[in-house]
Scaffold this motif. Sequence first.
Motif, mmCIF file in Angstrom:
data_model
loop_
_atom_site.group_PDB
_atom_site.id
_atom_site.type_symbol
_atom_site.label_atom_id
_atom_site.label_comp_id
_atom_site.label_asym_id
_atom_site.label_seq_id
_atom_site.Cartn_x
_atom_site.Cartn_y
_atom_site.Cartn_z
ATOM 1 N N GLY A 291 -0.271 -1.302 -16.375
ATOM 2 C CA GLY A 291 0.701 -2.373 -16.500
ATOM 3 C C GLY A 291 2.056 -1.918 -16.016
ATOM 4 O O GLY A 291 2.199 -0.872 -15.348
ATOM 5 N N GLU A 292 3.079 -2.686 -16.349
ATOM 6 C CA GLU A 292 4.423 -2.385 -15.867
ATOM 7 C C GLU A 292 4.921 -1.039 -16.404
ATOM 8 O O GLU A 292 5.507 -0.246 -15.666
ATOM 9 N N ASP B 271 -2.177 4.692 -2.187
ATOM 10 C CA ASP B 271 -1.601 6.027 -2.052
ATOM 11 C C ASP B 271 -0.610 6.249 -3.196
ATOM 12 O O ASP B 271 0.385 5.534 -3.324
ATOM 13 N N LEU B 272 -0.884 7.279 -4.014
ATOM 14 C CA LEU B 272 -0.020 7.542 -5.176
ATOM 15 C C LEU B 272 1.387 7.969 -4.766
ATOM 16 O O LEU B 272 2.335 7.794 -5.545
ATOM 17 N N ASN B 273 1.562 8.496 -3.576
ATOM 18 C CA ASN B 273 2.873 9.002 -3.156
ATOM 19 C C ASN B 273 3.720 7.954 -2.440
ATOM 20 O O ASN B 273 4.911 8.168 -2.221
ATOM 21 N N THR B 274 3.144 6.837 -2.057
ATOM 22 C CA THR B 274 3.912 5.810 -1.344
ATOM 23 C C THR B 274 3.852 4.445 -2.015
ATOM 24 O O THR B 274 4.603 3.545 -1.630
ATOM 25 N N ALA B 275 2.988 4.269 -2.987
ATOM 26 C CA ALA B 275 2.808 2.953 -3.603
ATOM 27 C C ALA B 275 4.034 2.560 -4.418
ATOM 28 O O ALA B 275 4.697 3.399 -5.040
ATOM 29 N N LEU C 56 0.926 -0.300 -7.861
ATOM 30 C CA LEU C 56 0.234 0.478 -8.897
ATOM 31 C C LEU C 56 -0.308 -0.408 -10.008
ATOM 32 O O LEU C 56 -1.318 -0.078 -10.641
ATOM 33 N N GLU C 57 0.340 -1.542 -10.249
ATOM 34 C CA GLU C 57 -0.122 -2.444 -11.289
ATOM 35 C C GLU C 57 -1.437 -3.111 -10.926
ATOM 36 O O GLU C 57 -2.076 -3.746 -11.775
ATOM 37 N N GLN C 58 -1.875 -2.991 -9.660
ATOM 38 C CA GLN C 58 -3.176 -3.537 -9.269
ATOM 39 C C GLN C 58 -4.333 -2.651 -9.732
ATOM 40 O O GLN C 58 -5.493 -3.072 -9.685
ATOM 41 N N ALA D 153 -8.568 -8.204 3.466
ATOM 42 C CA ALA D 153 -9.369 -7.193 2.789
ATOM 43 C C ALA D 153 -9.321 -7.419 1.282
ATOM 44 O O ALA D 153 -8.333 -7.901 0.731
ATOM 45 N N ASP D 154 -10.421 -7.057 0.615
ATOM 46 C CA ASP D 154 -10.500 -7.187 -0.836
ATOM 47 C C ASP D 154 -9.582 -6.156 -1.489
ATOM 48 O O ASP D 154 -9.715 -4.954 -1.242
ATOM 49 N N PRO D 155 -8.590 -6.599 -2.308
ATOM 50 C CA PRO D 155 -7.691 -5.628 -2.927
ATOM 51 C C PRO D 155 -8.426 -4.599 -3.761
ATOM 52 O O PRO D 155 -7.993 -3.456 -3.891
ATOM 53 N N ALA D 156 -9.587 -4.982 -4.338
ATOM 54 C CA ALA D 156 -10.325 -4.037 -5.170
ATOM 55 C C ALA D 156 -10.922 -2.898 -4.352
ATOM 56 O O ALA D 156 -11.246 -1.844 -4.898
ATOM 57 N N ALA D 157 -11.094 -3.129 -3.028
ATOM 58 C CA ALA D 157 -11.690 -2.090 -2.187
ATOM 59 C C ALA D 157 -10.636 -1.278 -1.446
ATOM 60 O O ALA D 157 -10.972 -0.401 -0.655
ATOM 61 N N THR D 158 -9.367 -1.550 -1.671
ATOM 62 C CA THR D 158 -8.295 -0.864 -0.972
ATOM 63 C C THR D 158 -7.809 0.324 -1.797
ATOM 64 O O THR D 158 -7.507 0.185 -2.976
ATOM 65 N N LEU D 159 -7.732 1.498 -1.155
ATOM 66 C CA LEU D 159 -7.228 2.693 -1.831
ATOM 67 C C LEU D 159 -5.706 2.667 -1.841
ATOM 68 O O LEU D 159 -5.073 2.333 -0.832
#
Length: 239
Positions: free
Chosen positions: A196-197, A180-184, A189-191, A172-178
């Motif tokens: 950034g870091e 999750d703010l609670n599990t990422a 998150l840097e994607q 899958a295209d990483p740009a099209a993947t949602l």
Amino acid sequence: MPVPPSFDALRTAVAARGPEFDPGRPGVRVLLLAALAAVIAGGVYAWRSQPEAEPLAPPAPVSGPSLTEAAAPGPRPSAATGVTEATGAAGAAGVTVHVTGKVRRPGVFTLPGGSRVTDAVQAAGGVRKGASSGPLNLARRLVDGEQIVIGAPPGGPAGAGPAGAAAPPAPADPAATLIDLNTATPEQLEQLPGVGEVLARRITEYRDGHGGFRSVGQLREVSGIGEKKYAEMKDRVRV
């Protein structure tokens, strides 16, 4: 030394009656024959009285594997199922494959472990007249559960991989993947665009300090995320 009168009297009496005790030659012969007969009879009786050895009955057969079988290395039969325990599961178990395409009898077949693709083709009746096996490697070992397509064009299912199955779907295209703010993780998150870091660490610190995100709009409360950056991120995240 003087002889006692009694002994002298006994000697005189024996000498006087000596002729009566003399058996003579015929009597001696009879006595010798009687003695010889007694010796022979005693010998025969002693010989017949000897114990005779009686042969022992052969031992009863004992059930179970023989000593040779017990000492020989190799797989042993299972007591519960009677199936030989294989030292290698892949070599002893059979393989079940689905043969389809240009064969006379398509279907599902179970073959011995270690069989080749050509064995599966023969089990399906062989390639149809006028058809070809295509790019399929007939010498390849079979894999349990695989599908073999006979006569598929190059690049089709038969040539996609060693198992003869269809090619795996494209990632899958990483740009099209949602995300999750609670599990990422911070790396995930840097994607996000403009993250950034340092900003990824601030997002995780906010999440840990507030018990997680309850809405995507809470991203605007994180230090360093303005309205412009929030507009770029909001469609790429979820809670």
